[in-house]
Enzyme design. Sequence first.
Site, PDB file in Angstrom:
ATOM      1  N   HIS A  41     -13.710  54.332  63.653  1.00  0.00           N
ATOM      2  CA  HIS A  41     -13.807  53.905  64.932  1.00  0.00           C
ATOM      3  C   HIS A  41     -14.275  55.255  65.881  1.00  0.00           C
ATOM      4  O   HIS A  41     -14.208  55.225  66.952  1.00  0.00           O
ATOM      5  CB  HIS A  41     -12.484  53.565  65.538  1.00  0.00           C
ATOM      6  N   ASP A  84      -1.183  53.198  62.046  1.00  0.00           N
ATOM      7  CA  ASP A  84      -1.607  54.541  62.483  1.00  0.00           C
ATOM      8  C   ASP A  84      -0.548  55.368  62.848  1.00  0.00           C
ATOM      9  O   ASP A  84       0.231  54.923  63.634  1.00  0.00           O
ATOM     10  CB  ASP A  84      -2.917  54.575  63.665  1.00  0.00           C
ATOM     11  N   ASP A 134      -2.868  60.474  61.946  1.00  0.00           N
ATOM     12  CA  ASP A 134      -3.683  60.930  62.745  1.00  0.00           C
ATOM     13  C   ASP A 134      -3.922  62.421  62.679  1.00  0.00           C
ATOM     14  O   ASP A 134      -2.858  62.912  62.963  1.00  0.00           O
ATOM     15  CB  ASP A 134      -3.548  60.248  64.249  1.00  0.00           C
TER      16      ASP A 134
END
Length: 611
Positions: free
Chosen positions: A377, A146, A247
Amino acid sequence: MHFRIIQWKLNIRKENRLKRKTFFNRQKARRVLFAQDLYAAEAADGVIMESKKWKQSVIYQIYPRSFMDGNGDGVGDLTGIASKLDYLKDLGIDIIWLSPIYKSPNEDNGYDISDYQDTMEEFGTLEDFDYLLSEAHARGIKIIMDLVVNHTSDEHPWFVESRKSKTNHYRDYYIWKEGKNGQPPNNWGSYFSGSAWQYDETTDMYYLHLFSKKQPDLNWELPKVRDEVYKMMTWWCDKGIDGFRMDVISLISKDQSYADLPVQEGNLYGNVDRYLANGPRVHEFLKEINRKVLFKYDLVTVGETTGVTIEEAKKYAGFNTNELNMVFQFEHVNLDNGIYGKWTDKRVSLVELKKVMNKWQTELEGAAWNSLYWNNHDQPRAVSRFGNDSEQYRVISAKMLATCLHMMKGTPYIYQGEELGMTNNNFDKLEDFNDVEIKNAYRELVEENHLIAPDDMIRCINKRGRDNARTPMHWSNTENAGFTTGAPWIKINPNYKDINAGSQIHDENSVFSYYKKLVHMRKQEPLMVEGTFHLRLPDREDIFAYERIIKNEKLLVVCNFTEKEAAFEVPEDYLKQNCKKLIGNYSGEGLQKIMKLKPYETFVYKQSLII
Ligand code: GLC
Ligand code: CA
């Protein structure tokens, strides 16, 4: 143990040698071609074949905090993940996307980073990470990291410096503005409620935070900031990682006018998602990331592009745009939003869902590549949201959803526990929740503005909140679901006694075994990867049916999204000889003109027409 450590160090050295070789080959190819176009250069040395592998891949997302606890402190960690690699190998996935493992004060569970080149202490050390990476590679599994570079933590040394004075060396690493008559500089709203601006007394100015106030946004306009990010990315690539999930990358370029944004009905602030995403320089920055870092390595890249449209996706993930391999779009997971955004208990309409999926499937065809996901998530559990998590239908509807997703065109993502048919939670008190988004929304909508009644809000949070995905993975029916020997950091869903890996891995009728079949099928069936997508019966409210076609071969995918029987008329071509069942969630073989689908039934047939 000692031997294993020596072995993985040797493996790392070997991998680095290989990587260097690939790099030099590519440099050579570039020189030969005087190539402006990096992908042309890649094609010249055959690397392009290699890098297209992500199309055939299935990606499995791990949320480290909740996957497996290796040392009994109640928090998942790197050693825990390493201990479950054989499980993932058995499932057959190709790539792990690891949610953040970096040093972080944990305001947003690791999406607030205070040191990009170190690990969160609770998760282990950099050595533990290297071990995990080499053990994954030894099993043929890649790891993509990430990359959270829209913002840092407010505890990152850059921000600690930045807020000290207006002349500090790091001041412009972040976005500082003067207030207007004691109010924030403009009406921009944070994704986590409230204004996106935080007043800072020391210099009597405001800084921008599109997420929590502990997540100040980096100033991508400043070349020094970009260079720091590229240096850090290079450091991870040299370690041998296999790519990045970027992200909120669609938010890095801000419109420099910093003007007020339109306010949507029901909202208190300007809508950042709709009007700020895909900013003026975002594509320039992504091309620069490629030029400065990515092209040197063989990587898989996916952008989390909130606010993305088809037109923008073609730029981000276009086959020739030198930006990303693929993007996450959000339209299908925003369909059940209401006046207060995600805080509703609305159910998605199948007709709407098909319309959105069809749009992405057909409009990116030949131009860009899709990521396929039902959950992650940040989203509730797939079976609870799009299927039926009752005892009677959970297993069958989880298999139906898996089929529907994996048969579409794009790279499928499995979120940890989805392959077991894990469900949403049912917490009854605010204290049971951990997520900063949930807590801030409760404060704003319930406590401060009385827009939603407390009980209603808890019901909406149980339906849509991010903690649904964040309760620990169910490994077994023993205490704490086999996740930890200590006290788990967040409550475990009590249904782990019935829903867990232990009871599913050897059961050929389990959700797990069904996923395994789908994942393996992808390697054998080019139609699943390359076939063009054609939606059938767009207006049916019960059935999601489509075909995938390459020349004279085609797949028919039929899914009943309801608990009622549903009649489906099979197209002529599939009633001819040579039609073969590939997979389905009920037994029985053979197609008739009218198929009566049972509750949540799905089947896939393949026809190779003789011409
Ligand atoms: C992304 C992440 C989410 C996080 C946010 C801020 O949307 O997926 O979990 O809270 O960015 O980093
Ligand atoms: Ca631990």
